[in-house]
Design an enzyme around this catalytic site. Structure first.
Site, PDB file in Angstrom:
ATOM      1  N   ARG A  61       8.772 -30.955   2.366  1.00  0.00           N
ATOM      2  CA  ARG A  61       8.925 -31.863   1.230  1.00  0.00           C
ATOM      3  C   ARG A  61       9.139 -31.025  -0.016  1.00  0.00           C
ATOM      4  O   ARG A  61       8.430 -30.031  -0.246  1.00  0.00           O
ATOM      5  CB  ARG A  61       7.679 -32.738   1.054  1.00  0.00           C
ATOM      6  CG  ARG A  61       7.568 -33.901   2.035  1.00  0.00           C
ATOM      7  CD  ARG A  61       8.658 -34.954   1.823  1.00  0.00           C
ATOM      8  NE  ARG A  61       8.513 -36.105   2.697  1.00  0.00           N
ATOM      9  CZ  ARG A  61       9.093 -36.229   3.902  1.00  0.00           C
ATOM     10  NH1 ARG A  61       9.861 -35.265   4.345  1.00  0.00           N
ATOM     11  NH2 ARG A  61       8.913 -37.314   4.620  1.00  0.00           N
ATOM     12  N   GLU A  68      14.395 -35.728  -5.295  1.00  0.00           N
ATOM     13  CA  GLU A  68      15.615 -36.154  -4.579  1.00  0.00           C
ATOM     14  C   GLU A  68      16.101 -37.498  -5.091  1.00  0.00           C
ATOM     15  O   GLU A  68      15.286 -38.380  -5.347  1.00  0.00           O
ATOM     16  CB  GLU A  68      15.307 -36.256  -3.087  1.00  0.00           C
ATOM     17  CG  GLU A  68      15.095 -34.906  -2.468  1.00  0.00           C
ATOM     18  CD  GLU A  68      14.711 -34.967  -1.000  1.00  0.00           C
ATOM     19  OE1 GLU A  68      14.945 -36.004  -0.354  1.00  0.00           O
ATOM     20  OE2 GLU A  68      14.171 -33.967  -0.518  1.00  0.00           O
ATOM     21  N   HIS A  75      18.698 -33.041   2.998  1.00  0.00           N
ATOM     22  CA  HIS A  75      17.552 -33.622   3.734  1.00  0.00           C
ATOM     23  C   HIS A  75      17.988 -34.166   5.109  1.00  0.00           C
ATOM     24  O   HIS A  75      17.952 -35.371   5.348  1.00  0.00           O
ATOM     25  CB  HIS A  75      16.882 -34.733   2.899  1.00  0.00           C
ATOM     26  CG  HIS A  75      15.461 -34.990   3.320  1.00  0.00           C
ATOM     27  ND1 HIS A  75      14.479 -35.418   2.454  1.00  0.00           N
ATOM     28  CD2 HIS A  75      14.847 -34.885   4.529  1.00  0.00           C
ATOM     29  CE1 HIS A  75      13.336 -35.577   3.104  1.00  0.00           C
ATOM     30  NE2 HIS A  75      13.535 -35.250   4.381  1.00  0.00           N
TER      31      HIS A  75
HETATM   32  C1  GLV Z   1      11.551 -36.533   7.323  1.00  0.00           C
HETATM   33  O1  GLV Z   1      11.627 -35.926   6.322  1.00  0.00           O
HETATM   34  C2  GLV Z   1      10.397 -37.234   7.799  1.00  0.00           C
HETATM   35  O2  GLV Z   1       9.331 -37.175   7.170  1.00  0.00           O
HETATM   36  O3  GLV Z   1      10.507 -37.908   8.841  1.00  0.00           O
END
Ligand code: GLV
Length: 319
Positions: free
Chosen positions: A238, A267, A285
């Protein structure tokens, strides 16, 4: 009558078929994410909410939806949901652990390789027809085999990254508030290190912690200053775990050799400086983005939602 649910954004057809059998669903949007205001409007009268990690399910959203019984997040991370508020209101929250572990570990390795061997830069160079023949010093990268890999967050994904590192004969160190058992340390060939020691000694550092108040800016300016000048930092966890501005400055000054980022602090915004730097690889991502994995995630979220609506204990209950 089937329970009414909101799916914030269209998910894969197989999961929609399943949900159609068990629920009366509304899809919030198809090719875009909903705004918070739209979620608040559309969640009215719904018993279930199938959310994505981009949906900000905060106190305001939760308090606006008195009929809500369950929020099924289609992600392993659930930092986008105010868990304590949901708990207070007796709303169940679920996530999708396990099904994206290997895919995320694969992408982490793709990023490590891309940064260390300058793959995107070399691809661009070749496409622009700049390749005029073999050169001894063309795109000299960083060796990976035998180097020290520092894993921050040794959960499912961190462990899967460690298993892959064994194929590169790496020395694996990790930092995590929970120490692995001696059997696990043996299996993953990983030794525990305090974070500062990991940061100051690893050749490749990769983050696999979840985002929570303890990990927000865990990799602060001060911690970034501990990283070796010839090291690589990877973040596919993250964004807010890393102080993005401080990282961009460090990369610009050449204080760190390179970085690979799949996630960002705010983001979809990205610290502007990063776009012009040659020592960073930027991805949108996509760590869990394979068809198979995204389908497993959507099906898992859908099953959790239906179980909760039926009054059963969902398989992947967070609270
Ligand atoms: C992706 O970033 C998730 O948390 O599934």
């Amino acid at each position: 009558m089937k329970p009414k649910i909101l799916i914030t954004r269209e998910i894969l057809p197989e999961a929609l078929d399943y949900l159609k059998e068990h629920t009366d669903y509304e899809i919030g949007a198809t090719k875009r994410n909903l705004t918070k205001e739209e979620i608040i409007k559309k969640v009215q009268g719904k018993e279930g909410l199938l959310s994505l990690l981009v949906d900000d399910i905060d106190k305001e959203v939760i308090n606006s939806a008195p009929s809500l019984k369950i929020i099924a997040n289609c992600a392993v991370g659930y930092n986008n949901i105010d868990i304590s508020e949901a708990k207070k209101k007796g709303i169940l929250v679920t996530n999708t652990p396990g099904v994206l572990t290997e895919t995320t570990a694969d992408l982490t390795w793709a990023l490590i390789m891309a940064v260390a061997r300058k793959i995107p830069q070399a691809d661009q160079y070749t496409r622009r027809k700049k390749f005029k023949g073999w050169e001894l010093d063309l795109f000299l990268g960083k060796e990976i085999t035998g180097k020290r890999l520092g894993i921050i967050g040794m959960g499912r994904i961190g462990k899967a990254v460690a298993l892959r590192a064994q194929a590169f004969s790496m020395e694996i160190v990790y930092s995590d508030p929970h120490r692995l058992t001696p059997e696990e340390e043996e299996k993953y060939k990983a030794s525990a290190l305090p974070l500062d020691k990991l940061l100051s000694t690893a050749d490749i550092i990769t983050i696999h912690a979840s985002l929570n108040p303890q990990t927000f800016h865990l990799i602060s300016r001060e911690k970034i200053n501990l990283i070796r000048k010839d090291a690589v930092l990877i973040n596919a966890a993250r964004g807010p775990i890393v102080d993005e501005k401080a990282l961009a400055k460090a990369l610009e000054k050449g204080q760190i050799w390179g970085a690979g980022l799949d996630v960002y602090e705010k983001e979809p915004e990205i610290e502007t400086k990063l776009f012009s730097l040659d020592n960073v690889v930027l991805l949108p991502h996509i760590a869990s983005a394979t068809y198979e994995t995204r389908l497993r995630m959507a099906m898992m979220a859908a099953r959790n939602l239906v179980q909760g609506l039926k009054g059963e204990k969902p398989e992947n209950l967070v609270v």
